[in-house]
Design an enzyme around this catalytic site. Structure first.
Site, PDB file in Angstrom:
ATOM      1  CG  HIS A 162      -5.839   1.886   5.150  1.00 51.58           C
ATOM      2  ND1 HIS A 162      -5.331   2.682   5.833  1.00 51.58           N
ATOM      3  CD2 HIS A 162      -4.742   0.815   4.984  1.00 51.58           C
ATOM      4  CE1 HIS A 162      -4.446   2.658   6.404  1.00 51.58           C
ATOM      5  NE2 HIS A 162      -3.646   1.547   5.942  1.00 51.58           N
TER       6      HIS A 162
ATOM      7  CB  SER B 265       5.549  -1.638  12.085  1.00 49.41           C
ATOM      8  OG  SER B 265       5.018  -0.207  12.118  1.00 49.41           O
TER       9      SER B 265
ATOM     10  CG  ASN C  39      -1.818   1.353   1.348  1.00 51.27           C
ATOM     11  OD1 ASN C  39      -1.868   2.015   0.373  1.00 51.27           O
ATOM     12  ND2 ASN C  39      -2.494   1.271   2.506  1.00 51.27           N
ATOM     13  CD1 TRP C  40       3.660   1.102  -3.003  1.00 53.81           C
ATOM     14  CD2 TRP C  40       3.716   2.378  -4.802  1.00 53.81           C
ATOM     15  NE1 TRP C  40       4.368   0.399  -3.890  1.00 53.81           N
ATOM     16  CE2 TRP C  40       4.479   1.145  -5.084  1.00 53.81           C
ATOM     17  CE3 TRP C  40       3.359   3.312  -5.788  1.00 53.81           C
ATOM     18  CZ2 TRP C  40       5.044   0.894  -6.274  1.00 53.81           C
ATOM     19  CZ3 TRP C  40       4.003   3.091  -7.003  1.00 53.81           C
ATOM     20  CH2 TRP C  40       4.691   1.920  -7.281  1.00 53.81           C
ATOM     21  CE  LYS C  41      -0.222   3.319   4.552  1.00 54.63           C
ATOM     22  NZ  LYS C  41      -0.178   3.303   6.116  1.00 54.63           N
TER      23      LYS C  41
ATOM     24  N   GLY D 176       3.022  -0.927   4.044  1.00 56.02           N
ATOM     25  CA  GLY D 176       2.994   0.644   3.741  1.00 56.02           C
ATOM     26  C   GLY D 176       4.337   0.958   3.486  1.00 56.02           C
ATOM     27  N   GLY D 177       4.962   1.498   4.664  1.00 57.36           N
ATOM     28  CA  GLY D 177       6.450   2.213   4.566  1.00 57.36           C
ATOM     29  C   GLY D 177       7.496   1.436   3.710  1.00 57.36           C
TER      30      GLY D 177
ATOM     31  CD  GLU E 266      -3.033   5.512   6.402  1.00 56.64           C
ATOM     32  OE1 GLU E 266      -3.225   5.436   5.296  1.00 56.64           O
ATOM     33  OE2 GLU E 266      -2.244   5.059   7.314  1.00 56.64           O
TER      34      GLU E 266
ATOM     35  CD  GLU F 207      -3.416  -2.414   7.085  1.00 54.55           C
ATOM     36  OE1 GLU F 207      -2.271  -2.575   6.622  1.00 54.55           O
ATOM     37  OE2 GLU F 207      -3.939  -1.348   6.945  1.00 54.55           O
TER      38      GLU F 207
ATOM     39  N   GLY G 216       2.489   2.238  10.708  1.00 54.81           N
ATOM     40  CA  GLY G 216       3.738   3.498  10.577  1.00 54.81           C
ATOM     41  C   GLY G 216       4.305   4.014  12.005  1.00 54.81           C
TER      42      GLY G 216
END
Ligand code: 13P
Length: 254
Positions: free
Chosen positions: A98, A216, A10-12, A237-238, A100, A170, A176
């Protein structure tokens, strides 16, 4: 057949077009070895969906994901993107719900039923996200809370429809933050969610649904987390923004 294992990115809202091109080129510069049940899904921003679809079109077991879609089929919804538009590009998956989006765009379990329905109607595979905030875990209400997210957004589906869903657990406190759930915490929740599904749809159906862990995940912890019996890969993500790191995550699939 064994359950699907998926390493999902997930590049967001990250990377320019040029950076996205480079990352895709780096990721697929060498052939990635995937076994029969292993898949890769890359959740890229809307403007890069076509590019990403084109880059992976000759690769088996690699698909592209949108990060959202709208509830409605088409019409006067300025700025929104429909499931049909996404599917028409050759995109396979859509990440829905998600945390977010739930937090910043007020997506409710009810709204997500509509997104799930329209995604399925257009042949997209929803990656349905669920997970609790820290306060809920501290109150020891996490199992019930996440179970209810599934119940309210998915339980209107038939068994055949449910089999098309991928779930991503998640925990919000692990997103994150560098603070992953322990492998035991992940396994405990995933086993709980599989039981919630089994109680409603039967064990045979529940045992086919991939449940990914997100929060993470990185190259160095993927193998241990994915090694748990009810963890079927990750939503990352990251660590998905760097080719070498994400390749290590992929290598952590069991
Ligand atoms: P991080 O991997 O950056 O913690 O993000 C997880 C996530 O939200 C994936 O959807």
């Amino acid at each position: 057949m064994a359950r699907k294992q998926i390493a999902a990115a997930n590049w967001k809202m990250n990377l320019t077009y040029q950076q996205a091109q480079s990352l895709l080129d780096e990721l697929f510069a060498h052939k990635i070895e995937l076994s029969q049940d292993q898949y890769i899904a890359l959740g890229v921003p809307f403007p890069y969906l076509s590019l990403a679809v084109d880059k992976v079109k000759n690769l088996d077991h690699v698909g592209i994901a949108a990060q959202n879609c709208y509830t409605q089929k088409s019409g006067a919804y300025t700025g929104e993107t429909s499931a049909e538009m996404i599917a028409s590009l050759g995109v396979q998956y859509v990440i829905l719900g998600h945390s977010e989006r739930r937090e910043y765009f007020l997506e409710s379990n009810q709204m997500l039923t509509e997104k799930i329905n329209i995604a399925l109607a257009n042949g997209l595979t929803p990656i349905f996200c669920c997970g609790e905030a820290l306060s809920i875990r501290e109150a020891n209400a996490h199992n019930e809370y996440v179970g209810q997210q599934l119940q309210e957004s998915l339980f209107h589906l038939s068994a055949d429809e449910l089999k098309k869903i991928v779930i991503a657990y998640e925990p919000i406190w692990a997103i994150g933050t560098g603070k992953t759930a322990t492998a035991e915490q992940a396994q405990e929740m995933h086993a709980h969610l599989r039981k919630v599904l089994a109680d409603q749809y039967g064990l045979e159906v529940a045992s086919q649904i991939p449940i990914l862990y997100g929060g993470s995940v990185k190259g160095s912890n993927a193998k241990e987390i994915f090694g748990q019996p009810d963890v079927d890969g990750g939503l990352v993500g990251g660590a998905s923004l760097k080719a070498d790191e994400f390749l290590q995550v992929i290598a952590g699939l069991k």
